[in-house]
Design an enzyme around this catalytic site. Structure first.
Site, PDB file in Angstrom:
ATOM      1  N   GLU A 193      -7.131   5.549   0.210  1.00  0.00           N
ATOM      2  CA  GLU A 193      -6.370   6.618   0.886  1.00  0.00           C
ATOM      3  C   GLU A 193      -5.627   7.481  -0.132  1.00  0.00           C
ATOM      4  O   GLU A 193      -4.416   7.692  -0.022  1.00  0.00           O
ATOM      5  CB  GLU A 193      -5.440   6.027   1.953  1.00  0.00           C
ATOM      6  CG  GLU A 193      -6.209   5.339   3.057  1.00  0.00           C
ATOM      7  CD  GLU A 193      -5.385   5.009   4.310  1.00  0.00           C
ATOM      8  OE1 GLU A 193      -4.166   5.208   4.323  1.00  0.00           O
ATOM      9  OE2 GLU A 193      -6.015   4.551   5.293  1.00  0.00           O
ATOM     10  N   GLU A 206     -11.999   0.811   6.806  1.00  0.00           N
ATOM     11  CA  GLU A 206     -10.837   0.448   7.645  1.00  0.00           C
ATOM     12  C   GLU A 206     -11.058   1.042   9.023  1.00  0.00           C
ATOM     13  O   GLU A 206     -11.199   2.263   9.167  1.00  0.00           O
ATOM     14  CB  GLU A 206      -9.522   0.964   7.057  1.00  0.00           C
ATOM     15  CG  GLU A 206      -9.068   0.182   5.843  1.00  0.00           C
ATOM     16  CD  GLU A 206      -7.675   0.567   5.370  1.00  0.00           C
ATOM     17  OE1 GLU A 206      -6.840   0.929   6.223  1.00  0.00           O
ATOM     18  OE2 GLU A 206      -7.436   0.502   4.149  1.00  0.00           O
TER      19      GLU A 206
HETATM   20  O1  AHR Z   1      -4.652  -1.553   7.328  1.00  0.00           O
HETATM   21  C1  AHR Z   1      -3.330  -1.135   7.165  1.00  0.00           C
HETATM   22  C2  AHR Z   1      -3.211   0.108   6.306  1.00  0.00           C
HETATM   23  O2  AHR Z   1      -3.825   1.190   6.949  1.00  0.00           O
HETATM   24  C3  AHR Z   1      -3.861   0.081   4.963  1.00  0.00           C
HETATM   25  O3  AHR Z   1      -3.090  -0.523   3.986  1.00  0.00           O
HETATM   26  C4  AHR Z   1      -4.023   1.533   4.651  1.00  0.00           C
HETATM   27  O4  AHR Z   1      -5.104   1.791   3.799  1.00  0.00           O
HETATM   28  C5  AHR Z   1      -4.180   2.171   6.010  1.00  0.00           C
HETATM   29  O5  AHR Z   1      -3.368   3.274   6.158  1.00  0.00           O
END
Ligand code: AHR
Length: 529
Positions: free
Chosen positions: A202, A333
């Site tokens: 991110e 994710e």
């Molecule tokens: O999964 C939780 C968080 O969500 C992670 O650390 C991040 O990459 C995302 O914003």
């Protein structure tokens, strides 16, 4: 009649006046499906069943790592019960150490004897104490115990190229070198395998708030200089580098990184582009994970189905720069991100997991299967005790979530071949919210067996599905179904089997199969011909 033709990455709405012999409700009120058993599509990479384990809340500490001296049964500090459960779902890869945590992680804090482990604060997640007792060697031991592959995310946000290069050298170098000798002294002589390398996390947000142009400039030296020295990782086993990509439907990183990739020369490369997309119902997440009503079910299921359009949007951009689909879209994710359990540290992202989670998981896996030509890895967030997890633990107790059961039922999809299914999905309506009543995907597994996965999204009405198979005559249809008393039913430590799969079979007549699905259910059946 509207006929959804679900074929590979194409979901076309045909206005089918008098076309195929498909009807939503035949004489018996069944939804008709035609499985094009002779028209195999893309391979569904087993890596779409990947997991994500961040140093966050009790995701690692308590959930995976209890320490060697713990009364909780463990192997070298790693929970036996959790490992056994994960082995049973054949986890293809585990992404670690983050998440946002990764861009503040310094690997040297987590190697060597206990006295050398640095204790610091996990500033991303709840301000908890990070003891660094679970570090590189413990993670690799865990990956090995689970029988999985390592997906290691290096620190681009606050680390250096040299730090990341040293880390991967430590993990992969020959024991005759200084780095390999240090690893051997820490208990592992042979080089580790690092199959996947995340180049930051991110970077548009918690990973450094970089523009895509700045990120690509920063990322390129990591791609070039972070080398894998493990001789076993030449050729097809070569380490795959995954660059940070887009968030949700924001295409700036997709454009920026893919444009840079198209112009890349011999000196750098990437094999994957990451996409993060959570189902939240708005930000900050406020939807409860328990005790929700039917609107709370229908709204989130509708939102999660948006994953299809988001993938299509990014894939179209990737296709422009990479028509040969060399760069995979890695959705590393995703999942339901809901309100934290009352009374817990909100930074620990603890939530319950219900039949709604199971349906959300199945629908997303179906979407990934339809986009299998581009989506070749996904990592649900997160594996244990965090967000939409597989497993919940509390000290010595452990329970498998409804999402876990979906992953187990979908095992035949790992490395299977996509098989198109034509059907009219029908409609389930909750107030103004309209959803497809059913969803279905078929595959041929690695042994050539045909499997049909059908989801009934309707929380109240059972559905009859009548499936015909172009090219084959079915002789039997047997498998499992996952359903529950209510869409908000959960498994708890005291009642662990409220949502658990049960044997399920269809009726076969003249080569066709009739499946009677209960309401709010996911069925997976093997079709023998
Ligand atoms: O999964 C939780 C968080 O969500 C992670 O650390 C991040 O990459 C995302 O914003």
């Amino acid at each position: 009649m509207n006929v959804l033709v679900r074929s590979g990455a194409t979901v076309a709405l045909l206005l089918a006046a008098g076309s195929p012999a498909l009807a939503q409700d035949d004489a018996r009120g069944a939804i008709e499906m035609v499985v094009d058993a002779g028209k195999p599509g893309s391979k569904i990479d087993r890596n779409i069943f990947g997991q994500f384990a961040e140093h966050l809340g009790t995701g690692i500490y308590g959930g995976v790592w209890v320490g060697r001296d713990s009364p909780i049964p463990n192997v070298r500090g790693i929970r036996k019960d959790v490992v056994a459960a994960l082995r049973a779902i054949r986890v293809p890869n585990i992404r670690w150490p983050g998440g946002c945590f990764a861009d503040e992680y310094h690997w040297r804090h987590g190697i060597g004897p206990a006295k050398d482990r640095r204790v610091n604060i996990n500033s991303n997640w709840g301000g908890s104490t990070e003891p660094n007792s679970f570090g590189t060697d413990e993670f690799m031991d865990f990956v090995d115990q689970v029988g999985s592959e390592a997906y290691v995310s290096v620190n681009i946000g606050s680390g250096t190229v040299a730090e990341a290069a040293d880390w991967v050298e430590y993990m992969t170098a020959d024991p005759a070198t200084t780095a390999g000798r240090e690893r051997a002294a820490n208990g592992h002589k042979a080089p580790y395998k690092v199959k996947y390398l995340g180049l930051g996390n991110e970077s548009w947000g918690c990973g450094g708030a970089m523009t895509p142009e700045h990120y690509t400039d920063v990322m390129k030296p990591f791609s070039r200089f972070v080398r894998n020295y493990n001789p076993a990782q030449a050729g097809p086993e070569a380490m795959q580098r995954i660059a940070v990509g887009p968030n949700d439907d924001d295409t700036r990183y997709t454009e920026g990184v893919m444009k840079a990739w198209k112009g890349h020369d011999w000196s750098w490369n990437i094999e994957g582009l990451s996409l993060h997309h959570y189902t939240t119902g708005g930000w900050p997440p406020s939807y409860p994970s328990v005790g929700f009503d039917e609107t709370g079910y229908a709204k989130l299921v509708k939102e999660t189905l948006g994953m299809d359009a988001i993938i299509a949007k990014h894939s179209a951009i990737m296709d422009r720069y990479d028509p040969e689909k060399k760069v995979a879209l890695a959705i590393d994710e995703w999942g339901l991100w809901l309100a934290p359990n009352p009374g817990t540290n909100p930074g620990f992202l603890q939530q319950q997991n219900s039949m709604r989670d199971a349906i959300v998981a199945a629908l997303n896996l179906n979407i990934f299967a339809r986009h299998a030509d581009r989506v070749r890895m996904t990592n649900i967030a997160q594996m244990v005790n965090v967000l939409q997890s597989m497993i919940l633990t509390d000290k010595e107790k452990m329970v498998l979530t409804p999402t876990y059961h979906i992953y187990k039922m979908y095992l035949p999809f790992q490395d299977a071949t996509f098989v198109p299914v034509r059907f009219d999905a029908g409609t389930y309506a909750q107030g103004e919210i309209k959803l497809p009543r059913v969803d279905a995907v078929a595959v041929r597994d690695t042994a050539g067996k045909l499997w049909l996965a059908v989801t009934n999204l309707d929380p109240a009405r059972p559905v009859r599905v009548s499936a015909r198979f172009a090219g084959i005559e079915a002789r039997s249809a047997r498998g499992e179904v996952l359903t529950a008393p209510r869409v908000n039913s959960v498994n708890s430590f005291d009642a662990p089997d409220v949502v658990a799969p049960k044997p399920f079979s269809g009726k076969v007549e003249k080569g066709a199969v009739t499946l009677d699905l209960p309401s709010k259910a996911v069925a997976m059946v093997r079709i023998e011909s």
